[in-house]
Design a protein around this motif. Structure first.
Motif, PDB file in Angstrom:
ATOM      1  N   ASP A  23      34.429  63.862  17.122  1.00 52.19           N
ATOM      2  CA  ASP A  23      35.357  63.005  16.403  1.00 52.19           C
ATOM      3  C   ASP A  23      34.854  61.560  16.493  1.00 52.19           C
ATOM      4  N   VAL A  24      34.231  61.093  15.429  1.00 56.60           N
ATOM      5  CA  VAL A  24      33.651  59.756  15.415  1.00 56.60           C
ATOM      6  C   VAL A  24      34.726  58.684  15.587  1.00 56.60           C
ATOM      7  N   ALA A  25      35.929  58.969  15.110  1.00 55.56           N
ATOM      8  CA  ALA A  25      37.010  57.984  15.184  1.00 55.56           C
ATOM      9  C   ALA A  25      37.418  57.677  16.621  1.00 55.56           C
ATOM     10  N   THR A  26      37.259  58.653  17.518  1.00 54.26           N
ATOM     11  CA  THR A  26      37.677  58.443  18.911  1.00 54.26           C
ATOM     12  C   THR A  26      36.516  58.406  19.890  1.00 54.26           C
ATOM     13  N   ALA A  27      35.300  58.676  19.423  1.00 59.88           N
ATOM     14  CA  ALA A  27      34.145  58.700  20.321  1.00 59.88           C
ATOM     15  C   ALA A  27      33.867  57.312  20.905  1.00 59.88           C
ATOM     16  N   ARG A  28      33.406  57.315  22.137  1.00 58.19           N
ATOM     17  CA  ARG A  28      32.961  56.072  22.784  1.00 58.19           C
ATOM     18  C   ARG A  28      31.506  55.829  22.393  1.00 58.19           C
ATOM     19  N   VAL A  29      31.178  54.606  21.977  1.00 58.97           N
ATOM     20  CA  VAL A  29      29.813  54.265  21.587  1.00 58.97           C
ATOM     21  C   VAL A  29      29.146  53.528  22.740  1.00 58.97           C
ATOM     22  N   VAL A  30      28.012  54.057  23.189  1.00 57.76           N
ATOM     23  CA  VAL A  30      27.244  53.439  24.275  1.00 57.76           C
ATOM     24  C   VAL A  30      25.919  52.938  23.708  1.00 57.76           C
ATOM     25  N   ASP A  31      25.637  51.671  23.911  1.00 57.99           N
ATOM     26  CA  ASP A  31      24.379  51.081  23.455  1.00 57.99           C
ATOM     27  C   ASP A  31      23.323  51.327  24.521  1.00 57.99           C
ATOM     28  N   LEU A  32      22.274  52.034  24.153  1.00 59.26           N
ATOM     29  CA  LEU A  32      21.190  52.358  25.083  1.00 59.26           C
ATOM     30  C   LEU A  32      20.009  51.413  24.917  1.00 59.26           C
ATOM     31  N   THR A  33      20.265  50.238  24.338  1.00 51.92           N
ATOM     32  CA  THR A  33      19.220  49.291  23.961  1.00 51.92           C
ATOM     33  C   THR A  33      19.295  48.023  24.804  1.00 51.92           C
ATOM     34  N   HIS A  34      18.152  47.591  25.324  1.00 53.20           N
ATOM     35  CA  HIS A  34      18.093  46.290  25.988  1.00 53.20           C
ATOM     36  C   HIS A  34      17.982  45.177  24.935  1.00 53.20           C
ATOM     37  N   PRO A  35      18.644  44.047  25.138  1.00 55.13           N
ATOM     38  CA  PRO A  35      18.451  42.907  24.234  1.00 55.13           C
ATOM     39  C   PRO A  35      16.979  42.460  24.226  1.00 55.13           C
ATOM     40  N   ILE A  36      16.531  42.014  23.075  1.00 55.91           N
ATOM     41  CA  ILE A  36      15.150  41.518  22.930  1.00 55.91           C
ATOM     42  C   ILE A  36      15.125  40.036  23.263  1.00 55.91           C
ATOM     43  N   THR A  37      14.398  39.676  24.314  1.00 55.39           N
ATOM     44  CA  THR A  37      14.337  38.291  24.766  1.00 55.39           C
ATOM     45  C   THR A  37      12.900  37.919  25.128  1.00 55.39           C
ATOM     46  N   PRO A  38      12.572  36.627  25.153  1.00 52.21           N
ATOM     47  CA  PRO A  38      11.204  36.216  25.512  1.00 52.21           C
ATOM     48  C   PRO A  38      10.809  36.623  26.928  1.00 52.21           C
ATOM     49  N   GLY A  39      11.778  36.735  27.844  1.00 49.48           N
ATOM     50  CA  GLY A  39      11.449  37.021  29.229  1.00 49.48           C
ATOM     51  C   GLY A  39      11.567  38.471  29.639  1.00 49.48           C
ATOM     52  N   MET A  40      11.729  39.400  28.691  1.00 50.25           N
ATOM     53  CA  MET A  40      11.906  40.807  29.055  1.00 50.25           C
ATOM     54  C   MET A  40      10.605  41.395  29.601  1.00 50.25           C
ATOM     55  N   PRO A  41      10.691  42.450  30.420  1.00 50.46           N
ATOM     56  CA  PRO A  41       9.476  43.085  30.946  1.00 50.46           C
ATOM     57  C   PRO A  41       8.587  43.623  29.832  1.00 50.46           C
ATOM     58  N   LEU A  42       7.278  43.484  30.031  1.00 50.62           N
ATOM     59  CA  LEU A  42       6.304  43.935  29.034  1.00 50.62           C
ATOM     60  C   LEU A  42       5.203  44.742  29.700  1.00 50.62           C
ATOM     61  N   PHE A  43       4.692  45.732  28.987  1.00 50.89           N
ATOM     62  CA  PHE A  43       3.505  46.439  29.459  1.00 50.89           C
ATOM     63  C   PHE A  43       2.345  45.451  29.469  1.00 50.89           C
ATOM     64  N   PRO A  44       1.504  45.472  30.505  1.00 53.45           N
ATOM     65  CA  PRO A  44       0.393  44.520  30.564  1.00 53.45           C
ATOM     66  C   PRO A  44      -0.430  44.481  29.279  1.00 53.45           C
ATOM     67  N   GLY A  45      -0.649  43.267  28.777  1.00 57.56           N
ATOM     68  CA  GLY A  45      -1.392  43.076  27.537  1.00 57.56           C
ATOM     69  C   GLY A  45      -0.518  42.773  26.344  1.00 57.56           C
ATOM     70  N   ASN A  46       0.769  43.100  26.421  1.00 56.51           N
ATOM     71  CA  ASN A  46       1.679  42.779  25.324  1.00 56.51           C
ATOM     72  C   ASN A  46       2.073  41.305  25.360  1.00 56.51           C
ATOM     73  N   LYS A  47       2.371  40.764  24.178  1.00 55.10           N
ATOM     74  CA  LYS A  47       2.744  39.355  24.073  1.00 55.10           C
ATOM     75  C   LYS A  47       4.267  39.222  24.053  1.00 55.10           C
ATOM     76  N   PRO A  48       4.800  38.133  24.611  1.00 54.05           N
ATOM     77  CA  PRO A  48       6.251  37.948  24.629  1.00 54.05           C
ATOM     78  C   PRO A  48       6.834  37.812  23.218  1.00 54.05           C
ATOM     79  N   TYR A  49       8.075  38.220  23.094  1.00 52.45           N
ATOM     80  CA  TYR A  49       8.838  38.032  21.866  1.00 52.45           C
ATOM     81  C   TYR A  49       8.941  36.534  21.570  1.00 52.45           C
ATOM     82  N   ALA A  50       8.759  36.158  20.311  1.00 52.36           N
ATOM     83  CA  ALA A  50       8.817  34.749  19.908  1.00 52.36           C
ATOM     84  C   ALA A  50       9.729  34.600  18.699  1.00 52.36           C
TER      85      ALA A  50
END
Length: 260
Positions: A23-50
């Motif tokens: 029942d979508v009308a009563t279901a609880r919605v959980v966000d499984l996403t981290h916010p995208i920020t310049p200081g978030m953890p990155l795999f070595p070699g990746n560039k920060p979000y700009a």
């Protein structure tokens, strides 16, 4: 009153792990996403979000920005093409593969004993013993507890004195077991589905190379039950993309509790 909206394809009798109707009308919605920020953890070699501001309400009557980031940063999807020439790129992934019954496999206690722990076939069989066989409409989400470290990139990468990272992942054997079951989607709350010390990405090769896809850097898995939720994975459909940042949402039945 009109009938409540339902999500199909998840009857317990078929081993799909979610209720026959959500029942979508009563279901609880959980966000499984981290916010995208310049200081978030990155795999070595990746560039920060700009982010570059192009216009403001005060000066231009509307607010807009230009952003730049790597495909495999933040909560994101690895498409099959990430490790296999000629495989599907992210915009070619079938929408039906991006919505499914969430199978949350909790290995937090084992990770507490070893940060390099790898999900095993026995872990998956334990979930199946409680909830039924895994199948093609499942999206398997590995809960390690590592997401609690997200706000501290140094703890999230957990590098030793030689620069080797130490965080949990998924074994090659477990990956093959899932693909044998027809599972296409595999997610985890760490930087990579391969364990931190890996240098050859054998798990990526096994799962993506056989047509599966990954969701990495998931958040809030502790808010989901082991079974019964429906997960929606929404990567940006980047042309020729090997992967893409994604918004990942879970719909939990009103009666559904947190993962055990």
């Amino acid at each position: 009153p009109p009938a409540a909206a339902q999500v199909e394809g998840a009857a317990p009798s078929s081993g799909q792990g979610a209720p026959a109707g959500l029942d979508v009308a009563t279901a609880r919605v959980v966000d499984l996403t981290h916010p995208i920020t310049p200081g978030m953890p990155l795999f070595p070699g990746n560039k920060p979000y700009a982010l570059e501001t192009l216009s403001t309400v005060e000066k231009d009557a509307y607010y807009s920005n230009r952003f730049a980031m790597d495909e495999h940063a933040g909560t994101h999807v690895d498409a099959p093409a990430h490790f296999r020439v000629g495989a599907a790129t992210v915009e070619q992934m079938a929408p039906e593969q991006l919505v499914g019954a969430a199978a949350v496999v909790d290995v937090t206690a084992k990770v507490a004993e070893s940060p390099d722990y790898q999900l095993t076939v026995d872990d998956l069989r334990g979930w199946e013993a409680r909830h039924g066989a895994l199948g093609a409409r499942h999206i398997v989400l590995v809960r390690t507890g590592w997401g609690a470290r997200w706000s501290d990139p140094a703890k999230y990468l957990n590098q030793d004195a030689k620069g080797v990272m130490h965080y949990p992942g998924v074994s090659v054997e477990a990956s093959r077991y899932l693909r044998d079951r027809g599972v296409r989607g595999l997610g985890i709350d760490t930087l990579s589905t391969d364990p931190g010390p890996s240098e050859t990405f054998e798990q990526h090769k096994a799962f993506l190379g056989d047509g599966g896809y990954h969701i990495e850097n998931l958040a809030n898995l502790e808010q989901l039950p082991e079974a019964g939720a429906v997960v929606v994975v929404a990567p940006l459909p980047l042309g020729r993309g090997s992967g893409a940042p994604a918004r990942v949402l879970a719909l939990v039945p009103a009666s559904g509790g947190p993962a055990r």
